[in-house]
Structures are given as structure tokens and as C-alpha cells.
Design a protein around this motif. Sequence first.
Motif, PDB file in Angstrom:
ATOM      1  N   ALA A 177      58.011  51.735 -25.973  1.00 43.22           N
ATOM      2  CA  ALA A 177      57.824  52.150 -24.575  1.00 43.22           C
ATOM      3  C   ALA A 177      56.425  51.811 -24.078  1.00 43.22           C
ATOM      4  O   ALA A 177      56.240  51.513 -22.885  1.00 43.22           O
ATOM      5  CB  ALA A 177      58.082  53.652 -24.450  1.00 43.22           C
ATOM      6  N   ASN A 178      55.432  51.825 -24.951  1.00 45.72           N
ATOM      7  CA  ASN A 178      54.059  51.521 -24.555  1.00 45.72           C
ATOM      8  C   ASN A 178      53.829  50.033 -24.303  1.00 45.72           C
ATOM      9  O   ASN A 178      52.829  49.649 -23.698  1.00 45.72           O
ATOM     10  CB  ASN A 178      53.075  51.999 -25.628  1.00 45.72           C
ATOM     11  CG  ASN A 178      52.954  53.506 -25.660  1.00 45.72           C
ATOM     12  OD1 ASN A 178      53.267  54.179 -24.683  1.00 45.72           O
ATOM     13  ND2 ASN A 178      52.505  54.047 -26.782  1.00 45.72           N
ATOM     14  N   MET A 179      54.750  49.197 -24.785  1.00 50.82           N
ATOM     15  CA  MET A 179      54.629  47.750 -24.597  1.00 50.82           C
ATOM     16  C   MET A 179      54.807  47.397 -23.125  1.00 50.82           C
ATOM     17  O   MET A 179      55.604  48.006 -22.411  1.00 50.82           O
ATOM     18  CB  MET A 179      55.698  47.053 -25.439  1.00 50.82           C
ATOM     19  CG  MET A 179      55.787  45.557 -25.265  1.00 50.82           C
ATOM     20  SD  MET A 179      57.198  44.880 -26.195  1.00 50.82           S
ATOM     21  CE  MET A 179      58.581  45.528 -25.241  1.00 50.82           C
ATOM     22  N   VAL A 180      54.072  46.391 -22.659  1.00 50.91           N
ATOM     23  CA  VAL A 180      54.244  45.872 -21.307  1.00 50.91           C
ATOM     24  C   VAL A 180      54.893  44.496 -21.409  1.00 50.91           C
ATOM     25  O   VAL A 180      54.350  43.592 -22.047  1.00 50.91           O
ATOM     26  CB  VAL A 180      52.898  45.765 -20.559  1.00 50.91           C
ATOM     27  CG1 VAL A 180      53.108  45.173 -19.176  1.00 50.91           C
ATOM     28  CG2 VAL A 180      52.237  47.136 -20.469  1.00 50.91           C
ATOM     29  N   SER A 181      56.064  44.345 -20.807  1.00 50.59           N
ATOM     30  CA  SER A 181      56.769  43.063 -20.822  1.00 50.59           C
ATOM     31  C   SER A 181      56.504  42.313 -19.520  1.00 50.59           C
ATOM     32  O   SER A 181      56.471  42.928 -18.452  1.00 50.59           O
ATOM     33  CB  SER A 181      58.286  43.283 -20.962  1.00 50.59           C
ATOM     34  OG  SER A 181      58.607  43.798 -22.216  1.00 50.59           O
ATOM     35  N   PRO A 182      56.344  41.001 -19.584  1.00 50.66           N
ATOM     36  CA  PRO A 182      56.222  40.243 -18.335  1.00 50.66           C
ATOM     37  C   PRO A 182      57.526  40.305 -17.543  1.00 50.66           C
ATOM     38  O   PRO A 182      58.614  40.345 -18.129  1.00 50.66           O
ATOM     39  CB  PRO A 182      55.924  38.820 -18.806  1.00 50.66           C
ATOM     40  CG  PRO A 182      56.422  38.757 -20.202  1.00 50.66           C
ATOM     41  CD  PRO A 182      56.277  40.134 -20.764  1.00 50.66           C
ATOM     42  N   TYR A 183      57.387  40.335 -16.232  1.00 44.05           N
ATOM     43  CA  TYR A 183      58.560  40.396 -15.357  1.00 44.05           C
ATOM     44  C   TYR A 183      58.733  39.057 -14.649  1.00 44.05           C
ATOM     45  O   TYR A 183      57.754  38.480 -14.192  1.00 44.05           O
ATOM     46  CB  TYR A 183      58.382  41.494 -14.315  1.00 44.05           C
ATOM     47  CG  TYR A 183      59.484  41.524 -13.270  1.00 44.05           C
ATOM     48  CD1 TYR A 183      60.640  42.265 -13.490  1.00 44.05           C
ATOM     49  CD2 TYR A 183      59.372  40.799 -12.085  1.00 44.05           C
ATOM     50  CE1 TYR A 183      61.654  42.289 -12.550  1.00 44.05           C
ATOM     51  CE2 TYR A 183      60.381  40.812 -11.142  1.00 44.05           C
ATOM     52  CZ  TYR A 183      61.520  41.559 -11.379  1.00 44.05           C
ATOM     53  OH  TYR A 183      62.525  41.567 -10.444  1.00 44.05           O
ATOM     54  N   PRO A 184      59.947  38.560 -14.516  1.00 46.86           N
ATOM     55  CA  PRO A 184      61.194  39.054 -15.098  1.00 46.86           C
ATOM     56  C   PRO A 184      61.528  38.291 -16.365  1.00 46.86           C
ATOM     57  O   PRO A 184      61.532  37.067 -16.386  1.00 46.86           O
ATOM     58  CB  PRO A 184      62.203  38.743 -13.992  1.00 46.86           C
ATOM     59  CG  PRO A 184      61.688  37.470 -13.370  1.00 46.86           C
ATOM     60  CD  PRO A 184      60.183  37.499 -13.508  1.00 46.86           C
ATOM     61  N   THR A 185      61.798  38.996 -17.422  1.00 50.18           N
ATOM     62  CA  THR A 185      62.198  38.375 -18.678  1.00 50.18           C
ATOM     63  C   THR A 185      63.380  39.121 -19.274  1.00 50.18           C
ATOM     64  O   THR A 185      63.582  40.312 -19.010  1.00 50.18           O
ATOM     65  CB  THR A 185      61.057  38.380 -19.720  1.00 50.18           C
ATOM     66  OG1 THR A 185      60.676  39.739 -19.977  1.00 50.18           O
ATOM     67  CG2 THR A 185      59.857  37.580 -19.235  1.00 50.18           C
ATOM     68  N   ILE A 186      64.147  38.415 -20.091  1.00 52.32           N
ATOM     69  CA  ILE A 186      65.222  39.066 -20.828  1.00 52.32           C
ATOM     70  C   ILE A 186      64.644  40.103 -21.784  1.00 52.32           C
ATOM     71  O   ILE A 186      65.259  41.135 -22.075  1.00 52.32           O
ATOM     72  CB  ILE A 186      66.063  38.028 -21.602  1.00 52.32           C
ATOM     73  CG1 ILE A 186      66.710  37.031 -20.643  1.00 52.32           C
ATOM     74  CG2 ILE A 186      67.134  38.706 -22.449  1.00 52.32           C
ATOM     75  CD1 ILE A 186      67.742  37.624 -19.707  1.00 52.32           C
ATOM     76  N   GLY A 187      63.415  39.855 -22.252  1.00 56.73           N
ATOM     77  CA  GLY A 187      62.771  40.771 -23.186  1.00 56.73           C
ATOM     78  C   GLY A 187      62.575  42.167 -22.651  1.00 56.73           C
ATOM     79  O   GLY A 187      62.378  43.115 -23.432  1.00 56.73           O
TER      80      GLY A 187
END
Length: 472
Positions: free
Chosen positions: A429-439
Motif C-alpha cells: 500500500a505504501n508503494m507509489v505506482s506510475p499512472y496509468p499502468t497495469i501495475g
Amino acid sequence: MEHIKTDILVIGAGSGGLSVAAGAVQMGASVVLLEEHKMGGDCLNYGCVPSKALIASGKVAHGMTQARAYGIADVTPQVDYAAAKDHVQGVIDQIAPVDSQERFEALGVRVIRARGRFVSETEVEAGEYLITARRVVIATGSSPLIPPIPGLDRVPHLTNETLWSLRERPGHLLIIGGGPIGMEMAQAHRRLGSKVTVIEGLRALGKDDPELAGIVLDRLRGEGIEIAEHALAREVRGTEGAIEVEVEGGAVFRGTHLLVAVGRRANTGSLDLEKAGIKTGRGGIEVDASLKTTNRNVYAIGDVAGGLQFTHVAGYHAGIVIRSALFGLPARASTGHIPWATFTDPELAQVGLTEEQAKKQHGLAVEVVRFHYNHNDRAIAERRTTGLIKVMVLRGRPVGVSIVGHQAGELINLWALVLANKLKMKHVANMVSPYPTIGEVNKRAAGAYFSPRLFESIAVKRIVGFVQRWLP
């Protein structure tokens, strides 16, 4: 006969054997490597690499028929099956130098292209050489299992080893076996223009979560693949171009070609293991948690040691052996953090326990968190909304993850890291994912775990209310 003495003798130049040889020689050990057939083993020449290359050809062909959804006219592809096989061979040729004899000899490994067999507990004979080694690593892999179906020995059939020499597209491919190999090759050949029938004695993709496997099977059936489950083959008959498979109950399936994909068997037959005091079991060579055989100076890794039969497991085993044999440190192999993926479209991936396994092992203490692809913006943009992720959580810690959908094989990497390092849902939950990605699917799954705790908690609402009323 030349007598060679070495620190490490590796029998088999597949993924696991090559990893041991490269690691050991670069750390200062003397290494001899035996390989009777092709460098790179099954994965490079007959398994992972060629199958994924053919799947890529099928994916391109299928995409041409599905372009309308993106504002582009659909096109009927003109498939040249022989050219697709040339593509497959080109991929193998590009990777082959990494596994080549020349590369390993340049590293300092002595490579002998001969079959090895034990003549004593410490000696192996290979061609004109007698090799004495402080430690021996058996990495001979596995071969296609040919089941004792009446008539099969008299009917021309393919395996994952012989399929790649086929240059003419099958008119109707029959596949006995609904596991990962069977289903991957079924979809690839259907997309390249063959009719395909899969005949499975139990449940297709039976080792995976049934709900998620069902999504894959629905897609395959939607593409025109006939999948007969609980259809145990009891007789095979016919000739090249006209083959019949009769199953229990009397149903008969007819096709032009037959692919047998019912599993693998460990390659131990020519090793004379009994002369080295090495025991075998039903799945292969018996090993303990450190991958040592009943001969304490001999290790067995990868498929030949039974257990999970994946290339990445052989590589993992290699690291265990290097730690033990080179440094004398305790090292134990485990399987709880080992992921796997089936590269159908959609992909299917798993690490740790399935929902059924987790509930059976931990009961009501397990929470199952779900997040669907149709809530992921990148998946929506690419029309890849079929799929979901399920995370089995025990007191804040994931114990298993199942994913079906676009790039599931990539998404499972994060969860393999989480399980291997015993991380918790809060770390994801603390991770920041780039938007928009499937990840983002992974992060949103973690969010789905915490959302009820935040948004439905009376205590949280009281705290927020207090802060808003009393703090400036």
C-alpha cells in the motif's frame, strides 16, 4: 582414458547446471560441465523460449483480427507457419550464445560433450574421461512423459521436443493434456489458423485457482478451441493426417496431428545412480532441503529433483547449491515463495497458497481480497479488462496471490518479492505506482484490503470528527 580431478562436476547444461557452472567458476572453483545434447537444455531449445516465441506469433495474428475495437479495420492474417517457425528459431539463435560452449569455456569451465554415468560414489565416466569431483551436481532435467495409452506407440505424435521441427501448419491439432504446455500451444495454434481440440482426463489447468482458470478456459473456448475435460484417453489410432483419440465413455476426437502434453519425467535412466548410492523416488532423485542426495557429496537440482518443474526453480536451486558447496554455509530450498505463470491470453499466475489452500490451512483467519481489471484505467484504455487479482491475507501478511489477466506474469513478480521477504500488505500500500499502468492493480488490491478498515471503522470516524472539531 584421461583422469580429471575437479572441485565441481555439473552433469547437464540446462538452466540450473549452467547457473551452477558459471557461478562456481567465477568464484574460483574448478568446474567440469558435461552435456550430451544441446547447450541450454530444454528451456532454450524445446520449452520456455520457443513456446513463448510461437505464442508471440499467434498474438500478432490474433491482434489483426481484433483491431476494430481500436478504430482500425479487422484484417484476416495470412499466416506462414514455416516462417513463424523461422521466427522461433531466430529467437533461439539470438539467446543461444549466452548458453554456448564457447562462452562457458571462456569463463574457465571445462566443457565435455558426452554422457556422464557414475562408476563409484565419487567418480563419473564421460566418453574417454574419468572425472573425480569433490562435489557433483546432477542437473539433467526432464523429458516429455509418454503415457501408456493403447495404440499411442503406433501412431505418429508430437511432444514439446518434436513440435518445433514441424513446418506445415496442422489442419486440426489434437492435444492430450490440459496443463500449461497444452493450453499455451492450443491457443497459439488456434490463432495461427489450426483447428484445436484439447483432451484432458481431469480438469484443465487443474493446478491453478478454479475461478481464475475458468476465465482463461472461457476465453480459449471463445476463440474456437474445443476443450474436453474429464475425458480420459483410452485408445489412439490412425495414421499421419488422420488420427483418432477415443476417451472413456466412447467419444472419439479426430484430427490431423497429435500433441502429447501430459507431464514430464526426470532424466535419470542413464546415470547409473545406484553405483553412487543415490536413491530415486516417484518424482525423480530424492533430495533433502539442502538439495543433497543420499550421497552427501552429490546434489540434484531442477526438474530431476522432482517438485516444481520450472526454469526459474532450477536457477533458484543453483543458488542454494553454490551457497552450500562453495561456501559450506547452511542453505535450504523452499517452495512457498516460488511463482509460476501460464502464458495464455489472458495470462494466469500464482505464488504461495491458492484461496482453497489458504482456507484449508488457516481457516476463517484468512481474508481474501479481490480487485478486478475493469477498474484499472490502463486496462480500460487497452481493452484488456478481463481479469482479477486475489490476495489471501493472514493477519496483514499475504500468504498467496492468484492473478488472471493482461500481464499477470509480470504482476506476480511484486508478490513473489513480498512473500520471499515476508512483507505485509502495508508495504504494498505504501508503494507509489506510475499512472496509468497495469501495475496499479497490485496497489489497488492492497488498497482494497485497507479500505474497509479506514472507511467503515467507527473508531476512525470518531478520531477524524474529534480532530476536525477541536484542532485548529
